[in-house]
Enzyme design. Sequence first.
Site, PDB file in Angstrom:
ATOM      1  N   THR A  32      18.011  -0.544  -0.701  1.00 13.87           N
ATOM      2  CA  THR A  32      18.202   0.790  -1.360  1.00 13.87           C
ATOM      3  C   THR A  32      19.904   1.075  -1.518  1.00 13.87           C
ATOM      4  OG1 THR A  32      18.355   3.192  -0.471  1.00 13.87           O
ATOM      5  CG2 THR A  32      18.262   1.489   1.063  1.00 13.87           C
ATOM      6  N   ASP A  33      20.181   1.825  -2.594  1.00 11.48           N
ATOM      7  CA  ASP A  33      21.556   2.230  -2.962  1.00 11.48           C
ATOM      8  C   ASP A  33      22.089   2.899  -1.476  1.00 11.48           C
ATOM      9  OD1 ASP A  33      20.363   4.551  -3.025  1.00 11.48           O
ATOM     10  OD2 ASP A  33      21.093   5.217  -4.913  1.00 11.48           O
ATOM     11  N   GLU A  34      21.283   3.473  -0.522  1.00  5.20           N
ATOM     12  CA  GLU A  34      22.003   4.075   0.501  1.00  5.20           C
ATOM     13  C   GLU A  34      22.499   3.313   1.421  1.00  5.20           C
ATOM     14  OE1 GLU A  34      18.937   7.226   2.009  1.00  5.20           O
ATOM     15  OE2 GLU A  34      17.857   7.121   0.240  1.00  5.20           O
TER      16      GLU A  34
ATOM     17  N   PHE B  50       4.013   3.546  -1.650  1.00  8.33           N
ATOM     18  CA  PHE B  50       4.423   4.131  -3.112  1.00  8.33           C
ATOM     19  C   PHE B  50       5.111   3.000  -3.900  1.00  8.33           C
ATOM     20  CE2 PHE B  50       8.510   6.259  -5.188  1.00  8.33           C
ATOM     21  CZ  PHE B  50       7.798   6.613  -6.124  1.00  8.33           C
TER      22      PHE B  50
ATOM     23  N   ALA C  52       0.820  -1.123   0.030  1.00 11.24           N
ATOM     24  CA  ALA C  52       0.145   0.002   0.299  1.00 11.24           C
ATOM     25  C   ALA C  52       0.706   1.171   0.057  1.00 11.24           C
ATOM     26  CB  ALA C  52      -1.068  -0.078   1.234  1.00 11.24           C
TER      27      ALA C  52
ATOM     28  N   TYR D  43      18.101   5.270   8.859  1.00  8.59           N
ATOM     29  CA  TYR D  43      17.298   4.646   7.828  1.00  8.59           C
ATOM     30  C   TYR D  43      18.454   3.741   6.934  1.00  8.59           C
ATOM     31  CZ  TYR D  43      15.421   3.738   3.048  1.00  8.59           C
ATOM     32  OH  TYR D  43      15.117   3.018   1.792  1.00  8.59           O
TER      33      TYR D  43
ATOM     34  N   GLY E 286       5.628  -0.251  -3.546  1.00  7.75           N
ATOM     35  CA  GLY E 286       4.826  -1.439  -3.172  1.00  7.75           C
ATOM     36  C   GLY E 286       3.492  -1.648  -4.241  1.00  7.75           C
TER      37      GLY E 286
ATOM     38  N   LYS F  31      18.548  -0.597   6.764  1.00  7.98           N
ATOM     39  CA  LYS F  31      18.170  -1.369   5.618  1.00  7.98           C
ATOM     40  C   LYS F  31      19.696  -2.080   5.464  1.00  7.98           C
ATOM     41  CE  LYS F  31      15.424  -1.409   2.672  1.00  7.98           C
ATOM     42  NZ  LYS F  31      14.292  -1.985   2.702  1.00  7.98           N
TER      43      LYS F  31
HETATM   44  P1  NAD Z   1       6.802   3.749   1.575  1.00  8.47           P
HETATM   45  O1  NAD Z   1       7.254   4.333   2.953  1.00  8.47           O
HETATM   46  O2  NAD Z   1       5.934   4.549   0.649  1.00  8.47           O
HETATM   47  O3  NAD Z   1       5.864   2.256   2.023  1.00  8.47           O
HETATM   48  C1  NAD Z   1       6.151   1.666   2.860  1.00  8.47           C
HETATM   49  C2  NAD Z   1       5.079   0.565   3.149  1.00  8.47           C
HETATM   50  O4  NAD Z   1       5.313  -0.251   4.208  1.00  8.47           O
HETATM   51  C3  NAD Z   1       3.793   1.411   3.758  1.00  8.47           C
HETATM   52  O5  NAD Z   1       2.410   1.189   2.939  1.00  8.47           O
HETATM   53  C4  NAD Z   1       3.624   0.986   5.182  1.00  8.47           C
HETATM   54  O6  NAD Z   1       2.339   1.070   5.498  1.00  8.47           O
HETATM   55  C5  NAD Z   1       4.057  -0.484   5.256  1.00  8.47           C
HETATM   56  N1  NAD Z   1       4.688  -0.480   6.493  1.00  8.47           N
HETATM   57  C6  NAD Z   1       5.395   0.021   7.024  1.00  8.47           C
HETATM   58  N2  NAD Z   1       5.741  -0.725   8.379  1.00  8.47           N
HETATM   59  C7  NAD Z   1       5.094  -1.795   8.424  1.00  8.47           C
HETATM   60  C8  NAD Z   1       4.910  -2.779   9.170  1.00  8.47           C
HETATM   61  N3  NAD Z   1       5.508  -2.743  10.364  1.00  8.47           N
HETATM   62  N4  NAD Z   1       4.189  -4.080   8.772  1.00  8.47           N
HETATM   63  C9  NAD Z   1       3.636  -3.980   7.688  1.00  8.47           C
HETATM   64  N5  NAD Z   1       3.759  -2.813   6.654  1.00  8.47           N
HETATM   65  C10 NAD Z   1       4.406  -1.695   7.244  1.00  8.47           C
HETATM   66  O7  NAD Z   1       8.179   3.124   1.094  1.00  8.47           O
HETATM   67  P2  NAD Z   1       8.513   2.953  -0.261  1.00  8.47           P
HETATM   68  O8  NAD Z   1       9.293   4.250  -0.893  1.00  8.47           O
HETATM   69  O9  NAD Z   1       7.487   2.416  -1.188  1.00  8.47           O
HETATM   70  O10 NAD Z   1       9.673   2.060  -0.490  1.00  8.47           O
HETATM   71  C11 NAD Z   1       9.252   0.491  -0.480  1.00  8.47           C
HETATM   72  C12 NAD Z   1      10.615  -0.195  -0.316  1.00  8.47           C
HETATM   73  O11 NAD Z   1      11.503   0.075  -1.175  1.00  8.47           O
HETATM   74  C13 NAD Z   1      11.398   0.132   0.954  1.00  8.47           C
HETATM   75  O12 NAD Z   1      12.009  -1.062   1.741  1.00  8.47           O
HETATM   76  C14 NAD Z   1      12.529   0.928   0.730  1.00  8.47           C
HETATM   77  O13 NAD Z   1      13.614   0.780   1.620  1.00  8.47           O
HETATM   78  C15 NAD Z   1      12.820   0.463  -0.818  1.00  8.47           C
HETATM   79  N6  NAD Z   1      13.352   1.740  -1.426  1.00  8.47           N
HETATM   80  C16 NAD Z   1      12.902   2.949  -1.805  1.00  8.47           C
HETATM   81  C17 NAD Z   1      13.231   3.769  -2.669  1.00  8.47           C
HETATM   82  C18 NAD Z   1      12.675   5.154  -2.754  1.00  8.47           C
HETATM   83  O14 NAD Z   1      13.105   6.083  -3.349  1.00  8.47           O
HETATM   84  N7  NAD Z   1      11.397   5.331  -2.204  1.00  8.47           N
HETATM   85  C19 NAD Z   1      14.330   3.512  -3.331  1.00  8.47           C
HETATM   86  C20 NAD Z   1      15.105   2.394  -2.970  1.00  8.47           C
HETATM   87  C21 NAD Z   1      14.472   1.522  -2.370  1.00  8.47           C
HETATM   88  P1  TYD Z   2      14.480  12.463  -0.432  1.00  5.98           P
HETATM   89  O1  TYD Z   2      13.378  12.693  -1.269  1.00  5.98           O
HETATM   90  O2  TYD Z   2      13.947  12.611   1.215  1.00  5.98           O
HETATM   91  O3  TYD Z   2      15.239  11.084  -0.600  1.00  5.98           O
HETATM   92  P2  TYD Z   2      16.686  10.612   0.051  1.00  5.98           P
HETATM   93  O4  TYD Z   2      17.080  11.261   1.446  1.00  5.98           O
HETATM   94  O5  TYD Z   2      16.280   9.069   0.219  1.00  5.98           O
HETATM   95  O6  TYD Z   2      17.807  10.564  -0.991  1.00  5.98           O
HETATM   96  O7  TYD Z   2      15.632  13.503  -0.608  1.00  5.98           O
HETATM   97  C1  TYD Z   2      16.191  13.748  -1.878  1.00  5.98           C
HETATM   98  C2  TYD Z   2      17.151  14.667  -1.761  1.00  5.98           C
HETATM   99  O8  TYD Z   2      16.441  15.957  -1.683  1.00  5.98           O
HETATM  100  C3  TYD Z   2      18.145  14.489  -0.630  1.00  5.98           C
HETATM  101  O9  TYD Z   2      19.459  14.950  -0.907  1.00  5.98           O
HETATM  102  C4  TYD Z   2      17.699  15.467   0.433  1.00  5.98           C
HETATM  103  C5  TYD Z   2      16.827  16.599  -0.439  1.00  5.98           C
HETATM  104  N1  TYD Z   2      15.653  17.138   0.239  1.00  5.98           N
HETATM  105  C6  TYD Z   2      15.766  18.576   0.445  1.00  5.98           C
HETATM  106  O10 TYD Z   2      16.476  19.404  -0.006  1.00  5.98           O
HETATM  107  N2  TYD Z   2      14.607  19.252   0.791  1.00  5.98           N
HETATM  108  C7  TYD Z   2      13.747  18.533   1.366  1.00  5.98           C
HETATM  109  O11 TYD Z   2      12.433  19.152   1.829  1.00  5.98           O
HETATM  110  C8  TYD Z   2      13.636  16.982   1.234  1.00  5.98           C
HETATM  111  C9  TYD Z   2      12.585  16.208   1.634  1.00  5.98           C
HETATM  112  C10 TYD Z   2      14.700  16.466   0.626  1.00  5.98           C
END
Ligand code: NAD
Ligand code: TYD
Length: 347
Positions: free
Chosen positions: A130-132, A11, A9, A155, A13, A159
Site C-alpha cells: 500500500t502507499d500508506e 476485495f 476471497a 496497519y 484479491g 505493511k
Molecule cells: P480485504 O480485507 O478485502 O481482503 C483480505 C483477504 O485476506 C480476505 O479474503 C481475508 O480472508 C484474507 N486473509 C486475512 N488474513 C488471512 C490469513 N491469516 N490467512 C489467509 N488469508 C487471510 O483486503 P483488500 O482491500 O482486498 O487488500 C488486499 C491487499 O491489498 C492487502 O495486502 C492490502 O494491504 C493491499 N492494498 C489494499 C488497498 C485498498 O484500497 N483496499 C490499497 C493498496 C493495497
Molecule cells: P478508508 O476507506 O478506511 O481507507 P484508508 O483509511 O485506508 O485511506 O478511508 C478513506 C478515507 O475516509 C480516510 O481518510 C478515512 C475516511 N473515513 C471517514 O471519514 N469515515 C468513515 O466511516 C471511514 C470508514 C473512512
Amino acid sequence: MHILITGGAGFIGSHVVRHFITAYPQYTVTNLDDLTYAGNLENLRDVEGSSNYRFVKGDITERDAMLSLFETERFDRVIHLAAESHVDRSIASPTEFVMTNVIGTVNLLNAARSLWKESFSGKLFYHVSTDEVYGALGSEGAFTEETPYDPHSPYSASKASSDHFVRAYHDTYGLPVVISNCSNNYGSYQFPEKLIPLFINNIRHNKPLPVYGKGENVRDWLWVVDHARAIDVICHNGKPGETYNIGGQNEWRNIELIRLLCGIMDRKLGRAEGESEKLITYVTDRAGHDFRYAIDSSKLQEELGWSPSLQFEEGLEKTVDWYLDNQDWLDHVTSGEYQRYYEKMYG
Ligand code: NAD
Ligand code: TYD
C-alpha cells in the site's frame, strides 16, 4: 504455470483471481484464503466453476501448513494479497495485524524459498502493498518509489514491515521478489467498512454518514480493475528486486467525494437533490489520521506501459450501480450470511 494468489476471497484479491483465470486459461490459479470476516467466496461465484481455478482454505500464519502446501502444490509464482487491511481495526487490535501481515508474509517467504531452493529461474514472489507505508503528505507532492517509509497506523506499520522482509529476502537470499504500493482502491465487492461501500450502504438505509474530522483528508482513488491490470503487467514484466507505485492521479478531498457520491445516490434512488447529504455527520477524527496520499506512478506507466482506464466520475457511478444491482450481496455481508457460503459450497 501454477500461480498462488493469497487473499483471493477479499476485495482486491477476488478481482485479481477473476482477471488471471479469465486472461490466462493456460495457467492454474490456486486461491489461498482463510475466510476471515473480510473473505467472501460469494465474490467469486461467477468464476468458481472455471477448470483452471481452485480454492484452498488456509491460514498464512501457520508456518508448517504453508511449507507443506508449497511442497505439495509446487507453485511457480506467488501473488500475495492476504492481509488485515482496515486502518480502524488496526487501531483497535494491532497484534492481529502483526500476526497476519508480518508473520504471515515471512511464512510465505520461507515456504517459497524452501520450494525454490534448487533454482529461482522463472519464479517470482509478488508482494502487494500500500502507499500508506510512505506516511502522510502535506498539500504538495506525491509518493515516488524513493520516498522514505514513514508509517503512522498499526496497519501501515505492519505493511511497511512486511515490505522490508520481502526486500531483505531478495537482498539476503536472492529470492526473486517484486513489490507494488497502490493507492486507495474502489469498486465492486469491497467490504462495507471502507468509506465508499459503507456510505453507499448507509445512504440506502438512511443511516448517518460518519465523516472523520472535517472531511478534509485527501485520498488518491483507483478503480480496482485497473489495480488488477497493473498486477498482471508487473507480474509478467516487472523486474525482480524492483518496486512499482500504482495510482490513478485522482485525488479527492473526502468531503468532496462524499458529496459527489450523495448526488449520484439521490439520482439513482429517485430522491430529491440534497437528500442524502443531510445524512452527513461529522464525528471525532481517526487517531493518527494521515492527511493526504498521492501516488506518482510514472515509473509503472513509462517502463511497463500501464495506465488507468477509467475516469473517477464514471467509475464511481459504475460502482454505485453495482452495489444497487447487488443489494443481496450487501445484505449477506452486513448480516454475516456470507459466512455460511463456504459450508454450503465446500463444507
Ligand atoms: P480485504 O480485507 O478485502 O481482503 C483480505 C483477504 O485476506 C480476505 O479474503 C481475508 O480472508 C484474507 N486473509 C486475512 N488474513 C488471512 C490469513 N491469516 N490467512 C489467509 N488469508 C487471510 O483486503 P483488500 O482491500 O482486498 O487488500 C488486499 C491487499 O491489498 C492487502 O495486502 C492490502 O494491504 C493491499 N492494498 C489494499 C488497498 C485498498 O484500497 N483496499 C490499497 C493498496 C493495497
Ligand atoms: P478508508 O476507506 O478506511 O481507507 P484508508 O483509511 O485506508 O485511506 O478511508 C478513506 C478515507 O475516509 C480516510 O481518510 C478515512 C475516511 N473515513 C471517514 O471519514 N469515515 C468513515 O466511516 C471511514 C470508514 C473512512
